[in-house]
Design a protein around this motif. Structure first.
Motif, PDB file in Angstrom:
ATOM      1  N   LEU A 156      -9.866   5.585  -5.232  1.00 41.73           N
ATOM      2  CA  LEU A 156      -9.181   5.505  -5.530  1.00 41.73           C
ATOM      3  C   LEU A 156      -8.163   4.749  -4.730  1.00 41.73           C
ATOM      4  O   LEU A 156      -6.975   3.195  -5.228  1.00 41.73           O
ATOM      5  CB  LEU A 156      -8.312   6.579  -6.371  1.00 41.73           C
ATOM      6  N   GLY A 157      -7.456   4.903  -3.615  1.00 46.52           N
ATOM      7  CA  GLY A 157      -6.217   4.608  -3.074  1.00 46.52           C
ATOM      8  C   GLY A 157      -6.257   2.975  -2.597  1.00 46.52           C
ATOM      9  O   GLY A 157      -6.068   1.914  -2.287  1.00 46.52           O
ATOM     10  N   SER A 211     -16.558  -2.875  -2.053  1.00 50.20           N
ATOM     11  CA  SER A 211     -16.350  -2.070  -0.582  1.00 50.20           C
ATOM     12  C   SER A 211     -15.129   0.114   0.021  1.00 50.20           C
ATOM     13  O   SER A 211     -15.850   0.818   0.683  1.00 50.20           O
ATOM     14  CB  SER A 211     -15.103  -2.481   0.574  1.00 50.20           C
ATOM     15  N   ALA A 212     -14.350   0.150  -1.676  1.00 45.84           N
ATOM     16  CA  ALA A 212     -14.167   1.210  -1.536  1.00 45.84           C
ATOM     17  C   ALA A 212     -14.830   2.268  -1.814  1.00 45.84           C
ATOM     18  O   ALA A 212     -14.903   3.546  -1.559  1.00 45.84           O
ATOM     19  CB  ALA A 212     -12.813   1.208  -2.115  1.00 45.84           C
ATOM     20  N   LEU A 215      -6.553   1.539   5.903  1.00 44.07           N
ATOM     21  CA  LEU A 215      -8.100   0.920   5.044  1.00 44.07           C
ATOM     22  C   LEU A 215      -7.278   0.388   3.711  1.00 44.07           C
ATOM     23  O   LEU A 215      -7.398  -0.276   3.104  1.00 44.07           O
ATOM     24  CB  LEU A 215      -9.087   2.518   5.021  1.00 44.07           C
ATOM     25  N   MET A 216      -6.474   0.613   3.235  1.00 41.91           N
ATOM     26  CA  MET A 216      -5.676   0.102   2.393  1.00 41.91           C
ATOM     27  C   MET A 216      -5.127  -1.157   2.522  1.00 41.91           C
ATOM     28  O   MET A 216      -5.938  -1.574   1.373  1.00 41.91           O
ATOM     29  CB  MET A 216      -4.559   1.430   1.871  1.00 41.91           C
ATOM     30  N   ALA A 217      -4.900  -0.831   3.748  1.00 44.28           N
ATOM     31  CA  ALA A 217      -3.726  -2.477   3.903  1.00 44.28           C
ATOM     32  C   ALA A 217      -5.254  -3.592   4.181  1.00 44.28           C
ATOM     33  O   ALA A 217      -4.897  -4.763   3.689  1.00 44.28           O
ATOM     34  CB  ALA A 217      -3.100  -2.712   5.368  1.00 44.28           C
ATOM     35  N   SER A 248       0.740  -1.257  -0.091  1.00 42.49           N
ATOM     36  CA  SER A 248       0.190  -0.008   0.120  1.00 42.49           C
ATOM     37  C   SER A 248       0.741   1.466  -0.500  1.00 42.49           C
ATOM     38  O   SER A 248       0.707   2.340  -0.785  1.00 42.49           O
ATOM     39  CB  SER A 248      -1.253   0.222   0.855  1.00 42.49           C
ATOM     40  N   THR A 249       1.974   1.043   0.813  1.00 43.26           N
ATOM     41  CA  THR A 249       2.581   2.664   0.423  1.00 43.26           C
ATOM     42  C   THR A 249       3.687   3.020  -0.935  1.00 43.26           C
ATOM     43  O   THR A 249       4.017   3.567  -0.793  1.00 43.26           O
ATOM     44  CB  THR A 249       4.351   1.952   1.894  1.00 43.26           C
ATOM     45  N   LEU A 250       3.355   1.702  -1.784  1.00 40.44           N
ATOM     46  CA  LEU A 250       4.189   2.193  -3.229  1.00 40.44           C
ATOM     47  C   LEU A 250       2.846   3.146  -3.858  1.00 40.44           C
ATOM     48  O   LEU A 250       3.324   3.408  -4.703  1.00 40.44           O
ATOM     49  CB  LEU A 250       3.532   0.506  -3.822  1.00 40.44           C
ATOM     50  N   PHE A 251       1.755   3.183  -3.029  1.00 41.42           N
ATOM     51  CA  PHE A 251       0.408   4.350  -4.074  1.00 41.42           C
ATOM     52  C   PHE A 251       1.006   5.708  -2.710  1.00 41.42           C
ATOM     53  O   PHE A 251       0.366   6.777  -3.425  1.00 41.42           O
ATOM     54  CB  PHE A 251      -0.829   4.032  -4.021  1.00 41.42           C
TER      55      PHE A 251
END
Length: 285
Positions: A200-201, A187-188, A159-161, A147-150
Motif C-alpha cells: 500500500l505504501g 511493481s508494488a 522504495l516508496m520514493a 512519500s513522507t506524507l504517508f
C-alpha cells in the motif's frame, strides 16, 4: 515551503476536533490564497500565483479520494465509492474557492478593486518557469518529500520514493495514466509478494504523481470550467482501472500463491546462508 508549514500548523486542529475539518481547510486555503496573492501581485516576475497554492495545499487536495472512489465503484461498493468521489470533488471546490477568496482580498488591498477573469488567468502561468532539464535532479527529493506524507517506516522510504519516480517519469515521457498506474501497482505487488512487505505504501507514493488533485484545483482556479466533472472522472477512472489491472497481474492466478513465492525466497535465503557457512568454514580451515 513556508506556506506548507503554515497549513500544517492550521491543520493540527483536526486532531482536536475532526468535525471542524471544513473550517480548518477553509482557513488554510484562505491564508494560502491571500499570501500567494500578495506575493504574486507585488513581484509578478518572481512568484506564480498558480504554483504556490497547489504546492502549499497538496496535503488537502482530494485526488486520492476521487481515484480510490472509482476503484471502490468497480469493486461493487457503489454507494461508498460514489460518496467518496463527490466528497473529493466538493472539498476540492471548497479549497479552490477559499483560495480565490484570499486572492480577491489581497487584490482589493493592493489594487483597490475586485479582480476580473483576465487578471486572474494571466497570473496562473509562471513568467519564468523552471527549465525541465532540472527535473531529474529535483525528482528524488520531491518523491521522498511526498512519500513522507504517508508516515512510512524508515526502511520503506527508498522504495516508496522509487515508485514515485517511476510514475512521474512515465507521466513526463507522455505515457498514458493507465499504463503508469498499472506499472506502479504491478511493481508494488511484485515487491510485496517476494519480500512480504506491504504494497500500500509503494502504491500511494507512486499514484501520488498521477491523481487529479492538482488538476482539479488549478482547473477550478481558472475562469473556464467547461467539462470539469467529466475530465476529473475520466482521469480518476483511467488511474483506477490501471491500478486495478496492475494488481490483477500480481494475483495468485497469474503468479501463483504467495506462500510459494515466500518459500522460493526463503529457500534462496537458506541456500545463500549455507553457501556462506561453507565458505566461512573453508576459509577457517
Amino acid at each position: 515551503a513556508v506556506l506548507a508549514a503554515a497549513v500544517h500548523k492550521i491543520g493540527k486542529a483536526r486532531a482536536l476536533a475532526y468535525e471542524e475539518r471544513v473550517l480548518t481547510e477553509v482557513a488554510s486555503s484562505f491564508v494560502v490564497g491571500f499570501s500567494a496573492g500578495l506575493l504574486a501581485l507585488k513581484w509578478p516576475n518572481t512568484f506564480c500565483f498558480g504554483a504556490i497554492p497547489v504546492a502549499a495545499l497538496l496535503d488537502l487536495l482530494q485526488g486520492f479520494k476521487v481515484s480510490f472512489g472509482v476503484i471502490e465503484v468497480m469493486s461493487k461498493n457503489i454507494i461508498t465509492g460514489t460518496a467518496r468521489i463527490f466528497e473529493g470533488i466538493l472539498f476540492t471546490g471548497l479549497v479552490s474557492y477559499s483560495i480565490l477568496a484570499g486572492f480577491g482580498f489581497a487584490f482589493r488591498i493592493l489594487m483597490g478593486h475586485t479582480p476580473n477573469a483576465d487578471s486572474l488567468s494571466s497570473m496562473l502561468v509562471a513568467a519564468n518557469g523552471l527549465d525541465k532539464r532540472w527535473f531529474p535532479l529535483i525528482l528524488p527529493f520531491l518523491t521522498t518529500a511526498w512519500s513522507t506524507l504517508f508516515w512510512p517506516n524508515r526502511q520503506d522510504l527508498p522504495l516508496m520514493a522509487l515508485h514515485g519516480i517511476l510514475a512521474y517519469t512515465l507521466n513526463l515521457l507522455g505515457m498514458p495514466n493507465f499504463f503508469a498506474a498499472m506499472c506502479v501497482t504491478f511493481s508494488a505487488g511484485l515487491i510485496s509478494r517476494f519480500s512480504g512487505r506491504g504494497a500500500l505504501g509503494n502504491t500511494y507514493a507512486g499514484l501520488y504523481a498521477l491523481v487529479p488533485g492538482a488538476y482539479m484545483a488549478t482547473t477550478l482556479l481558472a475562469p473556464s470550467k467547461v467539462g470539469f466533472i467529466e475530465r476529473v472522472l475520466s482521469v480518476a477512472a483511467t488511474i483506477g482501472v490501471g491500478g486495478w489491472a496492475g494488481t490483477l497481474l500480481c494475483s495468485p492466478t497469474i503468479l501463483g500463491k504467495t506462500s510459494g513465492l515466500h518459500g522460493w525466497s526463503s529457500n534462496r535465503y537458506k541456500k545463500e546462508q549455507r553457501f556462506k557457512s561453507q565458505r566461512e568454514n573453508l576459509l577457517y580451515f
